[in-house]
Design a protein around this motif. Structure first.
Motif, PDB file in Angstrom:
ATOM      1  N   UNK A 142       0.831  -1.218   0.000  1.00  0.00           N
ATOM      2  CA  UNK A 142       0.000   0.000   0.000  1.00  0.00           C
ATOM      3  C   UNK A 142       0.860   1.260   0.000  1.00  0.00           C
ATOM      4  N   UNK A 143       0.217   2.354  -0.455  1.00  0.00           N
ATOM      5  CA  UNK A 143       0.877   3.663  -0.373  1.00  0.00           C
ATOM      6  C   UNK A 143       0.480   4.382   0.912  1.00  0.00           C
ATOM      7  N   UNK A 144      -0.773   4.198   1.302  1.00  0.00           N
ATOM      8  CA  UNK A 144      -1.278   4.876   2.493  1.00  0.00           C
ATOM      9  C   UNK A 144      -2.145   3.911   3.298  1.00  0.00           C
ATOM     10  N   UNK A 145      -1.998   3.952   4.616  1.00  0.00           N
ATOM     11  CA  UNK A 145      -2.871   3.187   5.514  1.00  0.00           C
ATOM     12  C   UNK A 145      -3.508   4.188   6.475  1.00  0.00           C
ATOM     13  N   UNK A 146      -4.830   4.187   6.533  1.00  0.00           N
ATOM     14  CA  UNK A 146      -5.533   5.102   7.441  1.00  0.00           C
ATOM     15  C   UNK A 146      -6.178   4.292   8.566  1.00  0.00           C
ATOM     16  N   UNK A 147      -5.899   4.687   9.804  1.00  0.00           N
ATOM     17  CA  UNK A 147      -6.410   3.962  10.960  1.00  0.00           C
ATOM     18  C   UNK A 147      -7.552   4.761  11.591  1.00  0.00           C
ATOM     19  N   UNK A 148      -8.747   4.184  11.609  1.00  0.00           N
ATOM     20  CA  UNK A 148      -9.915   4.876  12.179  1.00  0.00           C
ATOM     21  C   UNK A 148     -10.023   4.518  13.666  1.00  0.00           C
ATOM     22  N   UNK A 149      -9.656   5.472  14.517  1.00  0.00           N
ATOM     23  CA  UNK A 149      -9.606   5.202  15.965  1.00  0.00           C
ATOM     24  C   UNK A 149     -10.973   5.322  16.625  1.00  0.00           C
ATOM     25  N   UNK A 150     -11.143   4.600  17.753  1.00  0.00           N
ATOM     26  CA  UNK A 150     -12.398   4.702  18.501  1.00  0.00           C
ATOM     27  C   UNK A 150     -12.419   6.004  19.314  1.00  0.00           C
ATOM     28  N   UNK A 151     -13.587   6.360  19.842  1.00  0.00           N
ATOM     29  CA  UNK A 151     -13.679   7.614  20.607  1.00  0.00           C
ATOM     30  C   UNK A 151     -13.214   7.457  22.057  1.00  0.00           C
ATOM     31  N   UNK A 152     -12.027   6.923  22.247  1.00  0.00           N
ATOM     32  CA  UNK A 152     -11.454   6.804  23.592  1.00  0.00           C
ATOM     33  C   UNK A 152      -9.952   7.003  23.479  1.00  0.00           C
ATOM     34  N   UNK A 153      -9.311   7.178  24.611  1.00  0.00           N
ATOM     35  CA  UNK A 153      -7.846   7.222  24.607  1.00  0.00           C
ATOM     36  C   UNK A 153      -7.299   5.921  25.185  1.00  0.00           C
ATOM     37  N   UNK A 154      -8.022   4.837  24.993  1.00  0.00           N
ATOM     38  CA  UNK A 154      -7.622   3.538  25.537  1.00  0.00           C
ATOM     39  C   UNK A 154      -6.569   2.853  24.690  1.00  0.00           C
ATOM     40  N   UNK A 155      -6.439   1.548  24.929  1.00  0.00           N
ATOM     41  CA  UNK A 155      -5.376   0.770  24.299  1.00  0.00           C
ATOM     42  C   UNK A 155      -5.491   0.744  22.769  1.00  0.00           C
ATOM     43  N   UNK A 156      -6.731   0.762  22.239  1.00  0.00           N
ATOM     44  CA  UNK A 156      -6.868   0.704  20.776  1.00  0.00           C
ATOM     45  C   UNK A 156      -6.297   1.954  20.112  1.00  0.00           C
ATOM     46  N   UNK A 157      -6.502   3.101  20.746  1.00  0.00           N
ATOM     47  CA  UNK A 157      -5.920   4.333  20.205  1.00  0.00           C
ATOM     48  C   UNK A 157      -4.398   4.305  20.386  1.00  0.00           C
ATOM     49  N   UNK A 158      -3.942   3.764  21.502  1.00  0.00           N
ATOM     50  CA  UNK A 158      -2.492   3.670  21.719  1.00  0.00           C
ATOM     51  C   UNK A 158      -1.837   2.760  20.680  1.00  0.00           C
ATOM     52  N   UNK A 159      -2.448   1.624  20.373  1.00  0.00           N
ATOM     53  CA  UNK A 159      -1.827   0.748  19.360  1.00  0.00           C
ATOM     54  C   UNK A 159      -1.813   1.432  17.990  1.00  0.00           C
ATOM     55  N   UNK A 160      -2.852   2.241  17.718  1.00  0.00           N
ATOM     56  CA  UNK A 160      -2.885   2.973  16.439  1.00  0.00           C
ATOM     57  C   UNK A 160      -1.765   4.011  16.406  1.00  0.00           C
ATOM     58  N   UNK A 161      -1.613   4.767  17.491  1.00  0.00           N
ATOM     59  CA  UNK A 161      -0.573   5.808  17.527  1.00  0.00           C
ATOM     60  C   UNK A 161       0.825   5.189  17.476  1.00  0.00           C
ATOM     61  N   UNK A 162       0.949   3.982  17.990  1.00  0.00           N
ATOM     62  CA  UNK A 162       2.240   3.299  17.978  1.00  0.00           C
ATOM     63  C   UNK A 162       2.573   2.788  16.573  1.00  0.00           C
ATOM     64  N   UNK A 163       1.515   2.427  15.814  1.00  0.00           N
ATOM     65  CA  UNK A 163       1.735   1.893  14.465  1.00  0.00           C
ATOM     66  C   UNK A 163       1.898   2.994  13.423  1.00  0.00           C
TER      67      UNK A 163
END
Ligand code: ADP
Ligand code: MG
Length: 270
Positions: A126-147
């Motif tokens: 891929x050229x671009x990957x877009x991660x749609x985060x949930x409306x929290x600052x929990x672990x799912x958002x952290x894994x997205x920010x880490x990736x």
């Protein structure tokens, strides 16, 4: 022997804001479709247990075979759950099961890296990957920010209170310190913008100054056309091809791609 040059790896962008209803999902679907229109290979990842992105791209989360949940729990390779959408982008869907991932991941060491590792094998596809985060600052958002390499923060221009942005930037700061040094804030993307109200204009002026982050322009206008798009399983770029909203998302997509060197200036003017 001549070696084929290594393929460039995708630019991974987390679209995040712990406030719901700020147009994260709409921005992921629309920017993704706009980038695909430019001929780029785009992957969208639904990281919200409510699966709005999955649903808005025409899939019933109850019917998909594999989802991001299996990927995050290590049961399946990410490539095996990718589905192709009518909008010309690929999608890793979410299901309600994802609501339990948070707890499952809690006890795992290295959990922050789990999405980054899962994405690694597909980055040259891929050229671009877009991660749609949930409306929290929990672990799912952290894994997205880490990736991710960059974070884009949609912000609705309707409310004056944007304290949440400060919290999100604190989280970004922590992630940079601990799990992802190279993470950058691409900027705030003003959404639900109503040019007729002085309120919207004021918010726009203050965002950049208050938080010291770039404001990505043009702002996305508020329009009823956005509400209609998910119902037919296509993004606004298709359902309202020549609307102002679609034009704004195309312009934002082009600007992001130009800055990143993923689009030739001559193409962007066309
Ligand atoms: P989030 O993912 O941040 O929760 P969504 O993208 O789901 O936000 O958008 C929330 C709601 O606002 C949805 O009903 C969507 O259709 C609507 N919406 C998004 N962008 C616009 C816009 N520019 N104008 C009008 N409505 C919009
Ligand atoms: Mg959403």
């Amino acid at each position: 022997m001549a070696r084929t040059p290594a393929r460039r790896k995708a630019w991974v962008i987390a679209v995040a804001n712990q406030k719901g209803g700020v147009a994260k999902t709409t921005s992921v679907a629309s920017l993704g479709a706009a980038m695909a229109e430019r001929g780029l290979r785009v992957l969208l990842v639904d990281l919200d247990p409510q699966a709005c992105l999955t649903f808005s791209l025409g899939f019933d989360p109850e019917d998909v075979e594999g989802s991001i949940h299996q990927v995050l729990t290590g049961a399946t390779a990410l490539a095996d759950v990718v589905i192709t959408t009518d909008d010309g982008v690929d999608l890793v869907p979410a299901t309600i099961e994802l609501a339990t991932a948070e707890q499952l991941l809690m006890t795992r060491t290295g959990r922050e890296q789990i999405l980054k590792s899962a994405l690694a094998p597909v980055l040259t596809s891929y050229d671009v990957v877009l991660l749609d985060c949930p409306p929290t600052l929990g672990i799912l958002t952290t894994v997205a920010l880490t990736a991710a390499q960059g974070v884009l923060i949609p912000l609705q221009c309707e409310t004056l209170s944007h304290r949440g942005v400060g919290q999100l930037l604190d989280t970004v700061h922590d992630v940079k310190k601990i799990t992802n040094r190279r993470l950058t804030v691409i900027g705030v993307l003003p959404t639900l913008f109503d040019a007729r109200t002085s309120h919207s204009k004021l918010v726009l002026e203050r965002i950049g100054a208050d938080y010291g982050v770039p404001v990505v322009e043009p702002p996305i206008p508020k329009s009823v056309r956005f509400a209609e798009a998910p119902a037919v399983g296509r993004s606004i770029l298709v359902t309202a091809r020549s609307s102002k909203g679609a034009a704004a998302y195309r312009e934002v997509a082009d600007r992001l791609l130009l800055e990143r060197g993923l689009l030739e200036p001559a193409t962007a003017d066309a």
